[in-house]
Design a protein around this motif. Structure first.
Motif, short mmCIF file in Angstrom:
data_model
loop_
_atom_site.label_atom_id
_atom_site.label_comp_id
_atom_site.label_asym_id
_atom_site.label_seq_id
_atom_site.Cartn_x
_atom_site.Cartn_y
_atom_site.Cartn_z
N LEU A 218 0.86 -1.17 0.00
CA LEU A 218 0.00 0.00 0.00
C LEU A 218 0.90 1.23 0.00
CD1 LEU A 218 -2.69 1.50 0.22
CD2 LEU A 218 -2.62 1.09 2.71
N PHE A 219 0.81 2.02 -1.05
CA PHE A 219 1.66 3.21 -1.23
C PHE A 219 0.78 4.43 -1.05
CE2 PHE A 219 5.93 3.79 -3.27
CZ PHE A 219 6.04 5.15 -3.05
N ILE A 220 1.06 5.25 -0.02
CA ILE A 220 0.23 6.41 0.31
C ILE A 220 1.06 7.67 0.13
CG2 ILE A 220 -1.23 7.50 2.04
CD1 ILE A 220 -1.21 4.70 3.50
N ASP A 221 0.66 8.49 -0.83
CA ASP A 221 1.38 9.74 -1.11
C ASP A 221 0.44 10.64 -1.90
OD1 ASP A 221 3.24 11.71 -2.36
OD2 ASP A 221 4.77 10.39 -1.52
N LEU B 262 4.60 5.24 3.18
CA LEU B 262 3.80 6.35 3.66
C LEU B 262 4.57 7.66 3.59
CD1 LEU B 262 1.25 7.31 5.23
CD2 LEU B 262 2.38 6.52 7.32
N ASP B 263 4.02 8.62 2.87
CA ASP B 263 4.59 9.96 2.83
C ASP B 263 4.32 10.65 4.16
OD1 ASP B 263 5.75 12.30 1.85
OD2 ASP B 263 3.95 12.96 0.81
N ILE B 264 5.14 11.61 4.52
CA ILE B 264 4.97 12.31 5.79
C ILE B 264 4.14 13.57 5.64
CG2 ILE B 264 6.18 13.60 7.60
CD1 ILE B 264 8.37 11.51 7.47
N THR C 231 9.95 10.19 2.47
CA THR C 231 9.75 11.63 2.33
C THR C 231 10.98 12.32 1.77
OG1 THR C 231 9.03 13.61 3.51
CG2 THR C 231 10.54 12.15 4.67
N HIS C 232 10.79 13.53 1.32
CA HIS C 232 11.92 14.35 0.90
C HIS C 232 12.31 15.35 1.98
CE1 HIS C 232 8.41 16.76 -0.23
NE2 HIS C 232 9.18 17.80 -0.04
N LEU C 233 11.58 15.37 3.09
CA LEU C 233 11.88 16.27 4.20
C LEU C 233 12.96 15.68 5.09
CD1 LEU C 233 8.27 17.26 5.26
CD2 LEU C 233 9.84 18.55 3.83
N SER C 234 13.94 16.48 5.41
CA SER C 234 15.02 15.98 6.26
C SER C 234 15.00 16.57 7.66
CB SER C 234 16.38 16.28 5.62
OG SER C 234 16.53 17.68 5.47
#
Length: 138
Positions: free
Chosen positions: A3-6, A51-53, A95-98
């Motif tokens: 399951l890919f959630i974004d 899961l994306d953040i 995510t791309h957020l660091s």
């Protein structure tokens, strides 16, 4: 099944395509409302969640959820803590957020950076390793 959630399909499309080319069945959801409904209906079939953040919180969540998710900045972390943390299904926070405060790694929770750390084929290798570790692949 994965399951890919974004909420940004165009950004994760290469990862999904690479997973499918590698033989994985992927179900993509672009919002938490659909993802939660799908999870509740088919959780026995789901072997891994990506899961994306940072994404919109959704319509089925109350005001306290909005605050906890910091108006979308930490939605994935909220969703993970509320619905997935105590489950056996492995979760990749992708995510791309660091600069977000990510929960400490646990046995079934992994944190990966989009495009910075993983090209699509490397992402599939990591997914395969996680699924083997959790006995979903032999």
């Amino acid at each position: 099944m994965i399951l890919f959630i974004d909420d940004e399909y165009r950004r994760v499309k290469p990862y999904i395509e690479e997973l499918e080319l590698s033989g994985y069945q992927v179900e993509f959801k672009d919002n938490l409302d659909d993802a939660l409904n799908f999870w509740e209906e088919r959780k026995q079939e789901i072997n891994l969640i990506v899961l994306d953040i940072m994404m919109p919180i959704g319509n089925n969540f109350d005001e306290s959820a909005q605050q906890e998710a910091e108006c979308g900045l930490k939605t994935g972390i909220y969703f993970y803590n509320k619905y997935l943390k105590s489950k056996d299904t492995p979760v990749i926070l992708f995510t791309h957020l660091s600069d977000v405060n990510i929960p400490d790694n646990e046995d079934n929770q992994f944190f990966l950076f989009k495009k910075l750390d993983y090209l699509p084929y490397e992402f599939v290798q990591k997914v395969t390793a996680i699924l083997k570790q959790n006995c979903y692949l032999k």
